[in-house]
Design an enzyme around this catalytic site. Structure first.
Site, PDB file in Angstrom:
ATOM      1  CB  SER A 103     133.839 -28.551  69.059  1.00 43.35           C
ATOM      2  OG  SER A 103     132.619 -27.856  69.146  1.00 43.35           O
ATOM      3  CE  LYS A 156     123.140 -28.961  67.864  1.00 43.78           C
ATOM      4  NZ  LYS A 156     123.214 -27.638  68.482  1.00 43.78           N
ATOM      5  CG  ASP A 214     122.885 -26.999  72.120  1.00 43.63           C
ATOM      6  OD1 ASP A 214     124.119 -26.870  72.221  1.00 43.63           O
ATOM      7  OD2 ASP A 214     122.331 -27.443  71.097  1.00 43.63           O
ATOM      8  CB  ALA A 251     119.984 -24.333  68.040  1.00 44.22           C
ATOM      9  CE1 TYR A 276     129.856 -21.086  67.446  1.00 43.56           C
ATOM     10  CE2 TYR A 276     131.948 -20.669  66.354  1.00 43.56           C
ATOM     11  CZ  TYR A 276     130.981 -21.547  66.781  1.00 43.56           C
ATOM     12  OH  TYR A 276     131.117 -22.884  66.522  1.00 43.56           O
TER      13      TYR A 276
HETATM   14  P1  NDP Z   1     118.815 -26.597  62.154  1.00 48.02           P
HETATM   15  O1  NDP Z   1     119.295 -26.892  60.801  1.00 48.02           O
HETATM   16  O2  NDP Z   1     118.230 -27.679  62.992  1.00 48.02           O
HETATM   17  O3  NDP Z   1     117.670 -25.437  62.077  1.00 48.02           O
HETATM   18  C1  NDP Z   1     117.908 -24.284  61.315  1.00 48.02           C
HETATM   19  C2  NDP Z   1     116.864 -23.229  61.634  1.00 48.02           C
HETATM   20  O4  NDP Z   1     117.243 -22.011  60.940  1.00 48.02           O
HETATM   21  C3  NDP Z   1     115.456 -23.561  61.154  1.00 48.02           C
HETATM   22  O5  NDP Z   1     114.537 -22.983  62.069  1.00 48.02           O
HETATM   23  C4  NDP Z   1     115.393 -22.848  59.782  1.00 48.02           C
HETATM   24  O6  NDP Z   1     114.079 -22.492  59.406  1.00 48.02           O
HETATM   25  C5  NDP Z   1     116.168 -21.597  60.089  1.00 48.02           C
HETATM   26  N1  NDP Z   1     116.787 -20.952  58.903  1.00 48.02           N
HETATM   27  C6  NDP Z   1     117.784 -21.434  58.137  1.00 48.02           C
HETATM   28  N2  NDP Z   1     118.119 -20.534  57.188  1.00 48.02           N
HETATM   29  C7  NDP Z   1     117.300 -19.463  57.358  1.00 48.02           C
HETATM   30  C8  NDP Z   1     117.154 -18.218  56.685  1.00 48.02           C
HETATM   31  N3  NDP Z   1     117.926 -17.883  55.646  1.00 48.02           N
HETATM   32  N4  NDP Z   1     116.215 -17.349  57.140  1.00 48.02           N
HETATM   33  C9  NDP Z   1     115.437 -17.682  58.213  1.00 48.02           C
HETATM   34  N5  NDP Z   1     115.535 -18.852  58.880  1.00 48.02           N
HETATM   35  C10 NDP Z   1     116.456 -19.739  58.462  1.00 48.02           C
HETATM   36  O7  NDP Z   1     120.042 -25.882  62.901  1.00 48.02           O
HETATM   37  P2  NDP Z   1     120.292 -25.761  64.475  1.00 48.02           P
HETATM   38  O8  NDP Z   1     119.011 -25.380  65.108  1.00 48.02           O
HETATM   39  O9  NDP Z   1     121.012 -26.952  64.983  1.00 48.02           O
HETATM   40  O10 NDP Z   1     121.339 -24.530  64.552  1.00 48.02           O
HETATM   41  C11 NDP Z   1     120.927 -23.195  64.330  1.00 48.02           C
HETATM   42  C12 NDP Z   1     122.112 -22.243  64.521  1.00 48.02           C
HETATM   43  O11 NDP Z   1     122.521 -22.196  65.895  1.00 48.02           O
HETATM   44  C13 NDP Z   1     123.361 -22.588  63.714  1.00 48.02           C
HETATM   45  O12 NDP Z   1     123.905 -21.399  63.188  1.00 48.02           O
HETATM   46  C14 NDP Z   1     124.292 -23.166  64.757  1.00 48.02           C
HETATM   47  O13 NDP Z   1     125.644 -22.985  64.400  1.00 48.02           O
HETATM   48  C15 NDP Z   1     123.922 -22.352  65.970  1.00 48.02           C
HETATM   49  N6  NDP Z   1     124.220 -23.042  67.229  1.00 48.02           N
HETATM   50  C16 NDP Z   1     125.173 -22.523  68.045  1.00 48.02           C
HETATM   51  C17 NDP Z   1     125.447 -23.112  69.238  1.00 48.02           C
HETATM   52  C18 NDP Z   1     126.463 -22.528  70.141  1.00 48.02           C
HETATM   53  O14 NDP Z   1     126.884 -23.223  71.053  1.00 48.02           O
HETATM   54  N7  NDP Z   1     126.838 -21.288  69.958  1.00 48.02           N
HETATM   55  C19 NDP Z   1     124.771 -24.351  69.675  1.00 48.02           C
HETATM   56  C20 NDP Z   1     123.748 -24.769  68.770  1.00 48.02           C
HETATM   57  C21 NDP Z   1     123.524 -24.172  67.580  1.00 48.02           C
HETATM   58  P3  NDP Z   1     113.109 -23.559  58.638  1.00 48.02           P
HETATM   59  O15 NDP Z   1     112.535 -24.435  59.713  1.00 48.02           O
HETATM   60  O16 NDP Z   1     112.083 -22.694  58.016  1.00 48.02           O
HETATM   61  O17 NDP Z   1     113.971 -24.298  57.663  1.00 48.02           O
END
Ligand code: NDP
Length: 271
Positions: free
Chosen positions: A17, A66, A102, A131, A217
């Protein structure tokens, strides 16, 4: 002193960013500085307050803050309100205005940059965190036939799906419930790729012409995109385009100017 902005997350060292906003500022002639801030997992609100006290004008919020950012905002944009998650703060006199860019970022990348229409498609979202919350309203607004949300903790996927039950065909469950289903657009909105892991997906998931989209990414294919390639997804995309598009929406909120995104995406890919 230039106007101060920042992205806050944990971890944050991988964030592009600062480079993206520096490119937007240069392109549009804005006098601003943008830094990355590592937030302690139990110290998000304190870190935001410290940045505001130091004169900060706005922040982007990334993993895992978030949902906490949604709670901290004093006022919300309609899309942040619907999403229940905030990825952008604009600091006003006494108040924190929270927005979520997003969804617009994902949809702009999928439809405009990748030329994939969401209308009438069967969509799978993996993950139910910040996300996934952020992108659901924008996806629904583009008329998919159905949306399935799968998550490691299925109760979160079901709760998220339930909150949209009057707006579209949205269902939630675990990965085991995906067996026998095919999807046109499969979005990895988990942070599993950050840990080089892959949720347990059944192999015959991709419908003919399917687009596999990983919000993560980086160099080379993520574990999810490698899986998609090995299982006949037609197109693969990582989240770099979304990152730049959501940043452009945040930049517009802060500065009232819409930067060009294509050249920024191309330059980051070259690096
Ligand atoms: P959060 O921490 O809010 O949520 C993480 C999610 O991933 C939860 O649903 C969690 O499941 C799940 N998870 C984590 N580890 C595992 C695993 N090993 N196996 C299966 N599920 C897993 O993160 P965000 O939602 O904010 O972000 C998610 C991803 O999206 C990140 O990698 C982030 O970098 C990417 N992102 C990219 C953006 C872009 O502009 N390209 C914008 C926003 C996000 P559980 O609920 O069971 O813990």
């Amino acid at each position: 002193m230039p106007d101060q902005y920042a992205v806050i997350g944990n971890p944050i060292h991988h964030s592009l960013s600062p480079q993206i906003h520096a490119a937007f500022a240069q392109q549009t002639g804005q006098d601003m500085a943008y830094q990355a801030v590592l937030g302690a997992l139990d110290g998000f609100a304190e870190a935001v307050a410290a940045f505001r006290r130091a004169g900060g004008r706005g922040m982007n919020i990334t993993v895992p803050f978030k949902l906490e950012a949604f709670q901290l905002a004093d006022e919300l944009s309609p899309r942040a309100e619907r999403a229940g998650a905030v990825n952008t703060f604009r600091f006003q006199q006494q108040k924190i205005f929270g927005d979520n860019t997003d969804g617009a970022g994902l949809v702009n990348d999928v439809q405009q940059n990748l030329g994939f229409s969401i209308q009438g498609k069967a969509v799978l979202i993996m993950g139910a965190g910040g996300a996934a919350h952020g992108v659901l309203p924008a996806l629904i607004d583009h008329g998919p036939a159905s949306i399935m949300i799968a998550n490691r903790s299925p109760d979160k996927a079901m709760a998220l799906a339930n909150s949209y039950k009057n707006q579209a065909d949205v269902r939630g469950g675990d990965y085991a419930s995906l067996g026998g289903h095919r999807f046109d657009l499969i979005i990895n909105a988990t942070s599993s790729s950050l840990h080089d892991a892959l949720p347990p997906l059944p192999p015959r998931l991709f419908a003919p012409g399917a687009l596999a989209y990983d919000m993560m990414y980086g160099k080379g294919l993520t574990p999810f995109l490698a899986f998609a390639e090995a299982n006949q997804a037609q197109s693969l995309a990582d989240g770099l385009g979304m990152l730049v598009e959501q940043a452009a929406e945040a930049f517009y909120l802060w500065r009232g100017l819409r930067p060009q995104t294509r050249s920024v995406i191309e330059n980051l890919r070259k690096k």
